[in-house]
Design a protein around this motif. Sequence first.
Motif, PDB file in Angstrom:
ATOM      1  N   SER A   7       0.837  -1.197   0.000  1.00  0.00           N
ATOM      2  CA  SER A   7       0.000   0.000   0.000  1.00  0.00           C
ATOM      3  C   SER A   7       0.876   1.254   0.000  1.00  0.00           C
ATOM      4  O   SER A   7       0.569   2.239  -0.677  1.00  0.00           O
ATOM      5  N   LEU A   8       1.984   1.204   0.760  1.00  0.00           N
ATOM      6  CA  LEU A   8       2.924   2.328   0.768  1.00  0.00           C
ATOM      7  C   LEU A   8       3.586   2.495  -0.599  1.00  0.00           C
ATOM      8  O   LEU A   8       3.756   3.609  -1.093  1.00  0.00           O
ATOM      9  N   ALA A   9       3.950   1.364  -1.204  1.00  0.00           N
ATOM     10  CA  ALA A   9       4.622   1.411  -2.509  1.00  0.00           C
ATOM     11  C   ALA A   9       3.717   2.055  -3.564  1.00  0.00           C
ATOM     12  O   ALA A   9       4.184   2.788  -4.434  1.00  0.00           O
ATOM     13  N   PHE A  10       2.414   1.807  -3.476  1.00  0.00           N
ATOM     14  CA  PHE A  10       1.488   2.415  -4.440  1.00  0.00           C
ATOM     15  C   PHE A  10       1.464   3.937  -4.278  1.00  0.00           C
ATOM     16  O   PHE A  10       1.312   4.672  -5.239  1.00  0.00           O
ATOM     17  N   GLU A  11       1.613   4.404  -3.041  1.00  0.00           N
ATOM     18  CA  GLU A  11       1.454   5.834  -2.759  1.00  0.00           C
ATOM     19  C   GLU A  11       2.728   6.648  -2.953  1.00  0.00           C
ATOM     20  O   GLU A  11       2.676   7.787  -3.397  1.00  0.00           O
ATOM     21  N   LEU A  12       3.886   6.070  -2.600  1.00  0.00           N
ATOM     22  CA  LEU A  12       5.134   6.841  -2.636  1.00  0.00           C
ATOM     23  C   LEU A  12       5.540   7.173  -4.070  1.00  0.00           C
ATOM     24  O   LEU A  12       5.361   6.363  -4.975  1.00  0.00           O
ATOM     25  N   PRO A  13       6.116   8.374  -4.279  1.00  0.00           N
ATOM     26  CA  PRO A  13       6.676   8.661  -5.601  1.00  0.00           C
ATOM     27  C   PRO A  13       7.873   7.748  -5.867  1.00  0.00           C
ATOM     28  O   PRO A  13       8.544   7.312  -4.915  1.00  0.00           O
ATOM     29  N   VAL A  14       8.128   7.462  -7.139  1.00  0.00           N
ATOM     30  CA  VAL A  14       9.169   6.506  -7.520  1.00  0.00           C
ATOM     31  C   VAL A  14      10.507   6.791  -6.833  1.00  0.00           C
ATOM     32  O   VAL A  14      11.146   5.893  -6.302  1.00  0.00           O
ATOM     33  N   GLY A  15      10.908   8.056  -6.808  1.00  0.00           N
ATOM     34  CA  GLY A  15      12.212   8.420  -6.250  1.00  0.00           C
ATOM     35  C   GLY A  15      12.371   8.101  -4.770  1.00  0.00           C
ATOM     36  O   GLY A  15      13.481   8.070  -4.255  1.00  0.00           O
ATOM     37  N   LYS A  16      11.252   7.880  -4.071  1.00  0.00           N
ATOM     38  CA  LYS A  16      11.342   7.614  -2.628  1.00  0.00           C
ATOM     39  C   LYS A  16      11.138   6.143  -2.285  1.00  0.00           C
ATOM     40  O   LYS A  16      11.133   5.759  -1.116  1.00  0.00           O
ATOM     41  N   LEU A  17      10.989   5.308  -3.307  1.00  0.00           N
ATOM     42  CA  LEU A  17      10.687   3.897  -3.058  1.00  0.00           C
ATOM     43  C   LEU A  17      11.829   3.151  -2.392  1.00  0.00           C
ATOM     44  O   LEU A  17      11.613   2.171  -1.690  1.00  0.00           O
ATOM     45  N   SER A  18      13.071   3.627  -2.621  1.00  0.00           N
ATOM     46  CA  SER A  18      14.211   2.856  -2.106  1.00  0.00           C
ATOM     47  C   SER A  18      14.246   2.847  -0.581  1.00  0.00           C
ATOM     48  O   SER A  18      14.967   2.057   0.016  1.00  0.00           O
ATOM     49  N   ARG A  19      13.445   3.709   0.068  1.00  0.00           N
ATOM     50  CA  ARG A  19      13.425   3.680   1.531  1.00  0.00           C
ATOM     51  C   ARG A  19      12.605   2.495   2.063  1.00  0.00           C
ATOM     52  O   ARG A  19      12.688   2.152   3.235  1.00  0.00           O
ATOM     53  N   LEU A  20      11.799   1.872   1.211  1.00  0.00           N
ATOM     54  CA  LEU A  20      11.007   0.715   1.649  1.00  0.00           C
ATOM     55  C   LEU A  20      11.875  -0.539   1.680  1.00  0.00           C
ATOM     56  O   LEU A  20      12.552  -0.855   0.713  1.00  0.00           O
ATOM     57  N   LYS A  21      11.864  -1.226   2.809  1.00  0.00           N
ATOM     58  CA  LYS A  21      12.637  -2.468   2.922  1.00  0.00           C
ATOM     59  C   LYS A  21      11.667  -3.639   3.043  1.00  0.00           C
ATOM     60  O   LYS A  21      10.834  -3.667   3.943  1.00  0.00           O
ATOM     61  N   LEU A  22      11.779  -4.574   2.135  1.00  0.00           N
ATOM     62  CA  LEU A  22      10.898  -5.744   2.161  1.00  0.00           C
ATOM     63  C   LEU A  22      11.702  -6.977   2.558  1.00  0.00           C
ATOM     64  O   LEU A  22      12.762  -7.228   1.982  1.00  0.00           O
ATOM     65  N   ASN A  23      11.195  -7.728   3.530  1.00  0.00           N
ATOM     66  CA  ASN A  23      11.904  -8.960   3.877  1.00  0.00           C
ATOM     67  C   ASN A  23      11.535 -10.063   2.879  1.00  0.00           C
ATOM     68  O   ASN A  23      10.725  -9.861   1.976  1.00  0.00           O
ATOM     69  N   ASN A  24      12.161 -11.236   3.059  1.00  0.00           N
ATOM     70  CA  ASN A  24      11.971 -12.322   2.090  1.00  0.00           C
ATOM     71  C   ASN A  24      10.512 -12.734   1.953  1.00  0.00           C
ATOM     72  O   ASN A  24      10.033 -12.999   0.859  1.00  0.00           O
ATOM     73  N   ARG A  25       9.820 -12.773   3.086  1.00  0.00           N
ATOM     74  CA  ARG A  25       8.430 -13.212   3.034  1.00  0.00           C
ATOM     75  C   ARG A  25       7.577 -12.227   2.234  1.00  0.00           C
ATOM     76  O   ARG A  25       6.765 -12.623   1.390  1.00  0.00           O
ATOM     77  N   ALA A  26       7.780 -10.939   2.500  1.00  0.00           N
ATOM     78  CA  ALA A  26       7.014  -9.915   1.783  1.00  0.00           C
ATOM     79  C   ALA A  26       7.304  -9.988   0.284  1.00  0.00           C
ATOM     80  O   ALA A  26       6.392  -9.888  -0.542  1.00  0.00           O
ATOM     81  N   CYS A  27       8.576 -10.176  -0.064  1.00  0.00           N
ATOM     82  CA  CYS A  27       8.945 -10.290  -1.482  1.00  0.00           C
ATOM     83  C   CYS A  27       8.257 -11.491  -2.117  1.00  0.00           C
ATOM     84  O   CYS A  27       7.680 -11.397  -3.197  1.00  0.00           O
ATOM     85  N   ARG A  28       8.329 -12.619  -1.418  1.00  0.00           N
ATOM     86  CA  ARG A  28       7.765 -13.856  -1.966  1.00  0.00           C
ATOM     87  C   ARG A  28       6.257 -13.705  -2.183  1.00  0.00           C
ATOM     88  O   ARG A  28       5.725 -14.031  -3.245  1.00  0.00           O
ATOM     89  N   GLU A  29       5.576 -13.171  -1.174  1.00  0.00           N
ATOM     90  CA  GLU A  29       4.119 -13.021  -1.283  1.00  0.00           C
ATOM     91  C   GLU A  29       3.738 -12.025  -2.380  1.00  0.00           C
ATOM     92  O   GLU A  29       2.818 -12.265  -3.162  1.00  0.00           O
TER      93      GLU A  29
END
Length: 251
Positions: free
Chosen positions: A200-222
């Motif tokens: 939900s955060l990734a949908f809202e953030l502008p592209v340039g600010k996405l790198s601040r989001l950290k996804l763990n393995n489970r989140a990536c897999r899902e």
Amino acid sequence: MRNLKTIRLVVIRTQELGESDKLITGYSKEKGKIQLLAKGAQRSLKRFVNKLELFSYLTIQYNDKYRLPIINWAELLDSFLPLRQCYNSYTTAILICEHFYYWTAADDGDKELFNCLLWFLGELARQPARNSQILVLFLSKFYDRLGYRPDLTACAVCGKLDNTAAPFAFRTAHGAIICRRCSVERGAIPLALPTIKLLSLAFELPVGKLSRLKLNNRACREALNLFRCYGRYLLDRDMQAWQSTYPHFNK
Ligand SMILES: [Zn+2]
């Protein structure tokens, strides 16, 4: 020479044609997906050497007098070379390019999508170890821009989004999530609450600010499972590149 046009594009696919020619498919800001013919490119003519490669960001002059426009010359702006030097980055970049190949059309340029393509290839080249996270973030932006943002706001039946309703499942046919209490359906795509919040955060953030989001393995897999299954549902086929990038995922 009014048939001569100049365009900036990223090469999203290359195919050899006959003995010596190359068919280049690119994505451009102005024209969306565009196919061009590079005559003699396989014989490594000097004007094309190392330029008409996958992922290359180019300025191209072409002659559009023909049904299949012919490339006059190409100037390399960025080769994204690191993408060719790491297997995981390479397959992830191919998957990104294949999305543009299958999901975008000719004469339908989109500045935001074009900038998105450049930004994500750049991120992938800079941070090869984050390739899965970068792919998830790319797919969030890509689906959203095309109007296919999965509805993750709350359970589509009871309207709840909290831990008592977790885990959730994504239903491709509805493009929405259903909570544990409202569905006992097997084979749905599981999503934990933290994954839903991150997407939900990734949908809202502008592209340039996405790198601040950290996804763990489970989140990536899902998340990757969600986008792959939802994409297969929308496109009515599984893209070949998914199979080489994530062969272990659900079929
Ligand atoms: Zn519910």
